[in-house]
Scaffold this active site. Sequence first.
Site, PDB file in Angstrom:
ATOM      1  N   ASP A 219       0.732  -1.232  -0.077  1.00 54.94           N
ATOM      2  CA  ASP A 219       0.041   0.011  -0.042  1.00 54.94           C
ATOM      3  C   ASP A 219       0.967   1.181   0.111  1.00 54.94           C
ATOM      4  O   ASP A 219       1.894   1.128   0.200  1.00 54.94           O
ATOM      5  CB  ASP A 219      -0.867  -0.028   1.333  1.00 54.94           C
TER       6      ASP A 219
ATOM      7  N   ASP B 213      -0.109   4.993   1.117  1.00 55.71           N
ATOM      8  CA  ASP B 213      -0.203   6.164   2.151  1.00 55.71           C
ATOM      9  C   ASP B 213      -0.440   5.338   3.539  1.00 55.71           C
ATOM     10  O   ASP B 213      -1.135   4.330   3.573  1.00 55.71           O
ATOM     11  CB  ASP B 213      -1.556   6.845   1.972  1.00 55.71           C
TER      12      ASP B 213
ATOM     13  N   ASN C 197      -5.381   2.515  -3.599  1.00 58.21           N
ATOM     14  CA  ASN C 197      -6.612   3.615  -3.949  1.00 58.21           C
ATOM     15  C   ASN C 197      -6.321   4.822  -3.994  1.00 58.21           C
ATOM     16  O   ASN C 197      -5.767   5.780  -3.088  1.00 58.21           O
ATOM     17  CB  ASN C 197      -7.619   3.118  -2.646  1.00 58.21           C
TER      18      ASN C 197
END
Length: 640
Positions: free
Chosen positions: A255, A257, A298
């Site tokens: 991922d 952040d 995302n």
Amino acid sequence: MKNQIAILAGGMGTRLRERSGDLPKPMVPVLGKPVLHHQIELCRKHGFTHIALLVQHRHERISEYFGDGSAFGVRISYAIEDEPRGTSGALRDALPLLADRFLLLYGDTFMDVDLRKLWNAHAAAGAAGTLFLHPNDHPQDSDLVDIDADGTVRAILPYPHPDGREVRNLVNAALYVLDRAGLEDVTPAEGKADIAKHMFPRMLELGRRLHGYVTPEYIKDMGTPERLDKVERDFIAGLPERLSGRHLRSAVFLDRDGTINREVTHLSSPDQLELLPGAATAIRRLNRSGKLAVVVTNQPVVARGDVSFAGLDRIHARLESQLGTGGAFIDGLYLCPHHPDKGFPGEVAELKGPCSCRKPEPGLIDQACRDLSIGRQDSWMVGDTTSDVEAGRRAGVRTVLLRTGHAGGDAKHAVRPDYIAPDLADAVEWILDGHARLSRRMAPIAVEASRGRRLVLIGGLARAGKSYAAQVLKELLHALGRQAHTISLDGWLKPATERTEGTGVRDRFDLVAASSAIAAAAASGSRTVLSEPLYDRLARTAGPLHIEHSIGPDDVIIVEGVPALLIDTLRDLPTVLRVYVDVAPTTRQARLDKDYAWRGTPSSEQAATQAAREFDETPVVEPSRVFSDFVVEREVEGEE
């Protein structure tokens, strides 16, 4: 047939002279064999047998070694420069020897590349030239290439770079497929010229399309003693083989952040991006191991209208630039720009609504696996939210939840990560080293547990590593053909308001409810459902989410927790296997300190809290090792 391969083999090897004397650079040995010999073997392996060597300095040493190539299964011709003309000049002078389309190699690079796949990619791209591009650990002193989303080259960015330049870490690796037509027009007939600095920029000026071929395959310049040593170390360690694509690669999906950089709500500017401490070093470790580092993120800020795709490119250029400064790189970046909700000012309508790429959907991981030939069995997903964990679970890879960023506090999904780590550095340490070490220790226990055992109890002091041992045991049992389920007794911890430190470890748990549920599942002769509460370590209470374990009559139930070996009704069952996990006191103390810091426990309270815990646990839990069938003495492999 004209030659389909041209190798620039005229270098003097000045920087390698302390190793090679007056040898021409392509004759410098790598593991006892000239690098040019390695290259010719690679060409033949992929069906390219017509080779032109573009030589100058001490060229007779090269021709004496290779002759006409027949001894090496190829046909070699020579283009001899009287005066050095640079890479582009040497190529122009040799064009009469070359086919209408040819591969161009530099004689001072060691590579393990599928040349045929590169050749076919060029044909499919319909470009005048294709450049082999890859990220490396020193982009600040490398020639970089800027490409668009379709792989079309927008600019060649030669070293040295101006201060403040931030672009993707895509390095020109000096391996090309070129169409011969028009090459005479982009290089002067006299004087020196360089392919990267002069020929390619001139082709772009003339509107000729160049294509960037991005791949994690191994290719390294070995033109200095340090780089030569690195190439040999990499070869011995098997790095080129792991990156080659001949077998499925393994990857760590990351991922963005809260995992690599600090969590910023709706990050929309490069100025907001700041790497977390140790992130670059951790990713560099992945790079050196041969596991791909692939970002899956995302980014609903695009759908919300907070940032454009071009703006997002600038953010990711900052990310790659900062990682490059730390000697690290990512092998791929996959993003979901969608957002399921509407009603934001400036939102992009076509990006609103459900999609298959927004985590927890596994679409980003699936796409990366297809693009980069990644296998799932030895791959991992690392992130800071339950959406990351659920995406990894759906994609069929192991998962690690970090205690950085959201630290799982989003609580959107009733899912337990396979492992929990304080930060990315600890996660990488576990993935690369700790997991294999603990698997070796747990292997005899897995064999015993597979022999008709129904229940495995794993106990020990807090932060000894019980949950890691339980999950590794589950994985080993699956490999042995036994379905297994891990149950954490933490789900039955009483709320913080209902327990008092220093009154005994048993009093902190609702062991009656836990043992009743577990014993019923273990005794069932048919499939049954065991509902396990999920414990929130920050709130110090079991939350509203539960994991529903569908347990078959032949499945193994693995129960881990501090009091696991203290529950008489479970410990004395006829099919139970008892395991005690221990760890060095200094390691356990370091883990406790990290845990207190993560929870925000004031330093003034830590000593008293720990003293109460030790009073509760140690005198009762440590003696329980006498009930165990196995004792696992653990090293520093990760957190519980």
